[in-house]
Design a protein around this motif. Structure first.
Motif, PDB file in Angstrom:
ATOM      1  N   ARG A  23      40.800  42.919  30.120  1.00 11.59           N
ATOM      2  CA  ARG A  23      39.792  42.046  30.739  1.00 11.59           C
ATOM      3  C   ARG A  23      40.312  41.533  32.092  1.00 11.59           C
ATOM      4  O   ARG A  23      39.611  41.576  33.101  1.00 11.59           O
ATOM      5  N   LYS A  24      41.563  41.085  32.089  1.00  8.89           N
ATOM      6  CA  LYS A  24      42.129  40.527  33.333  1.00  8.89           C
ATOM      7  C   LYS A  24      42.238  41.597  34.426  1.00  8.89           C
ATOM      8  O   LYS A  24      41.976  41.329  35.589  1.00  8.89           O
ATOM      9  N   TYR A  45      29.946  41.329  41.826  1.00  6.27           N
ATOM     10  CA  TYR A  45      30.210  39.963  41.325  1.00  6.27           C
ATOM     11  C   TYR A  45      29.526  39.793  39.972  1.00  6.27           C
ATOM     12  O   TYR A  45      30.082  39.193  39.051  1.00  6.27           O
ATOM     13  N   SER A 105      36.549  42.155  41.148  1.00 10.87           N
ATOM     14  CA  SER A 105      36.337  41.098  42.149  1.00 10.87           C
ATOM     15  C   SER A 105      36.917  41.510  43.505  1.00 10.87           C
ATOM     16  O   SER A 105      36.311  41.257  44.539  1.00 10.87           O
ATOM     17  N   ASP A 115      34.520  30.683  41.387  1.00 10.08           N
ATOM     18  CA  ASP A 115      35.988  30.753  41.358  1.00 10.08           C
ATOM     19  C   ASP A 115      36.493  32.008  42.075  1.00 10.08           C
ATOM     20  O   ASP A 115      37.522  31.986  42.752  1.00 10.08           O
ATOM     21  N   LEU A 116      35.753  33.109  41.896  1.00 11.53           N
ATOM     22  CA  LEU A 116      36.163  34.361  42.555  1.00 11.53           C
ATOM     23  C   LEU A 116      36.081  34.199  44.071  1.00 11.53           C
ATOM     24  O   LEU A 116      36.971  34.629  44.813  1.00 11.53           O
ATOM     25  N   GLU A 128      31.203  38.888  36.381  1.00 11.67           N
ATOM     26  CA  GLU A 128      30.784  37.724  35.583  1.00 11.67           C
ATOM     27  C   GLU A 128      30.567  38.075  34.109  1.00 11.67           C
ATOM     28  O   GLU A 128      30.690  37.204  33.248  1.00 11.67           O
ATOM     29  N   VAL A 179      34.003  35.272  33.829  1.00 10.70           N
ATOM     30  CA  VAL A 179      34.519  34.479  34.958  1.00 10.70           C
ATOM     31  C   VAL A 179      33.346  33.920  35.758  1.00 10.70           C
ATOM     32  O   VAL A 179      32.212  34.398  35.650  1.00 10.70           O
ATOM     33  N   ASN A 180      33.678  32.928  36.573  1.00  8.11           N
ATOM     34  CA  ASN A 180      32.665  32.249  37.354  1.00  8.11           C
ATOM     35  C   ASN A 180      32.716  32.764  38.797  1.00  8.11           C
ATOM     36  O   ASN A 180      33.786  32.831  39.394  1.00  8.11           O
ATOM     37  N   ARG A 181      31.549  33.102  39.341  1.00  5.90           N
ATOM     38  CA  ARG A 181      31.515  33.664  40.691  1.00  5.90           C
ATOM     39  C   ARG A 181      32.109  32.699  41.730  1.00  5.90           C
ATOM     40  O   ARG A 181      32.796  33.112  42.656  1.00  5.90           O
ATOM     41  N   VAL A 207      38.783  42.099  35.835  1.00 12.73           N
ATOM     42  CA  VAL A 207      38.348  40.975  36.677  1.00 12.73           C
ATOM     43  C   VAL A 207      38.973  41.106  38.065  1.00 12.73           C
ATOM     44  O   VAL A 207      38.300  40.983  39.088  1.00 12.73           O
ATOM     45  N   ARG A 208      40.273  41.421  38.088  1.00 12.23           N
ATOM     46  CA  ARG A 208      40.957  41.538  39.379  1.00 12.23           C
ATOM     47  C   ARG A 208      40.388  42.706  40.187  1.00 12.23           C
ATOM     48  O   ARG A 208      40.021  42.563  41.340  1.00 12.23           O
TER      49      ARG A 208
END
Ligand SMILES: [Fe+2]
Ligand SMILES: [Fe+2]
Length: 341
Positions: free
Chosen positions: A45-46, A97, A53, A109-110, A101, A105-107, A49-50
């Protein structure tokens, strides 16, 4: 373009994992798509996300080098085409984005990570666009390299990312063609126009090859390949790009700024010279020609647009309050008429 992915590391040194003992890896090996509600390792997942984003940031920052040329494009047709292309890149950022999400994660924050310099975007957008030929080179070379990187991502294991990439790649192929068309036109023009195209090609060739990231041998180990996210290594993608682009450059009449470039019949590929990795790392670490200008333009646009976001949220609240009122009134009216009956 992506390209965020370009700096992600290949899994050339990934250690073999016992697929049969891990149900998640087994799903990946069976080419099943992983969806947002599915169980997934936290590290998977991490990683996504990286990567997603960074890819989204690259699309959004990538609007800047070309955006400045919309008013200076040499004809109304070219302005329309460039405007549409830059809008497409904004759309790619938004799909991505949204895909990020789905991983919880929250946009905001990105975006904050981008603006504070904690998140990376593709280094290619830290180079300047000084002439109209640079707009052609971005479309032909940079979007071309992005396509090379992104087509394999259409088959990546995470469903929302793979589906976003299918649509993005279709649009990227138009971007590449419009860039090729600009360069083609210049190369059929005056000696000055041909020279402008060659000068631009000389500046963009090497940074474009750097878009694929460090050599496989210099890359740190990740599980991106094992997880079905990165299907081809940096060096494989770079070689493919060189192999398809060299014949295009010779068709256009451009000289590749690399004395070491030659066809290697034994390998069935072009050999090419060494990249300047000092320059690559300098630009990645923030010391490229336009790093500061790009980031401050993004932060300014975000701050200047605060009133638009506030107005949109207020408008949405008013609409939903109005809709709730109307349904109350409808509810009251229908119970009155039932009572009267
Ligand atoms: Fe593009
Ligand atoms: Fe794009």
């Amino acid at each position: 373009m992506n390209a965020s992915t370009s700096e992600s590391r290949p899994a050339a040194t990934a250690a073999p994992t016992a697929v049969g003992t891990d149900p998640f890896l087994e799903r990946i090996a069976n080419d099943e798509k992983i969806e947002p509600q599915d169980d997934m390792p936290e590290s998977y997942r991490k990683h996504l996300v990286r990567q997603i984003s960074q890819h989204a940031h690259s699309e959004i920052v990538g609007m800047l080098p070309e955006g400045g040329w919309i008013t200076r494009a040499p004809s109304l047709k070219r302005k329309e085409v460039l405007l549409a292309k830059v809008q497409d890149e904004g759309g790619h950022g938004l799909y991505l984005y949204a895909a990020a999400e789905t991983l919880g994660v929250n946009r905001a924050d990105l975006i904050d990570a981008l603006h504070s310099g904690r998140a990376k975007y593709s280094s290619i957008f830290n180079y300047a666009t000084d002439t109209w030929a640079d707009i052609g080179m971005i479309g032909w070379l940079v979007d071309g390299a992005a396509i090379m990187n992104q087509v394999p991502l259409c088959r990546c294991s995470y469903g929302p990312y793979a589906r976003a990439m299918i649509r993005i790649c279709k649009e990227e192929s138009f971007h590449q063609r419009q860039g090729f068309d600009i360069v083609h036109n210049l190369m059929r023009g005056t000696p000055e126009q041909k020279q402008m195209a060659q000068d631009s090609f000389d500046r963009w060739w090497w940074p474009t090859l750097m878009m694929f990231g460090p050599h496989d041998s210099d890359s740190v180990h990740t599980q991106a390949s094992e997880w079905g996210i990165k299907r081809l290594s940096n060096d494989e993608l770079r070689q493919r790009f060189v192999d398809v682009t060299v014949p295009q450059a010779s068709f256009l009449g451009l000289t590749i700024p690399d004395p070491a470039l030659r066809w290697n019949a034994e390998r069935g590929h072009y050999d090419f010279g060494a990249l300047d990795w000092d320059e690559f790392w300098r630009v990645v670490k923030g010391d490229g020609p336009c790093n500061e200008a790009r980031l401050s333009a993004r932060v300014k646009a975000f701050n200047d647009g605060a009133w638009v976001r506030e107005a949109a949220v207020t408008h949405a609240r008013k609409r939903s309050a109005r809709a709730a009122n109307q349904s109350d009134v409808r509810g009251a009216t229908s119970s009155q008429s039932r009572a009267a009956a």
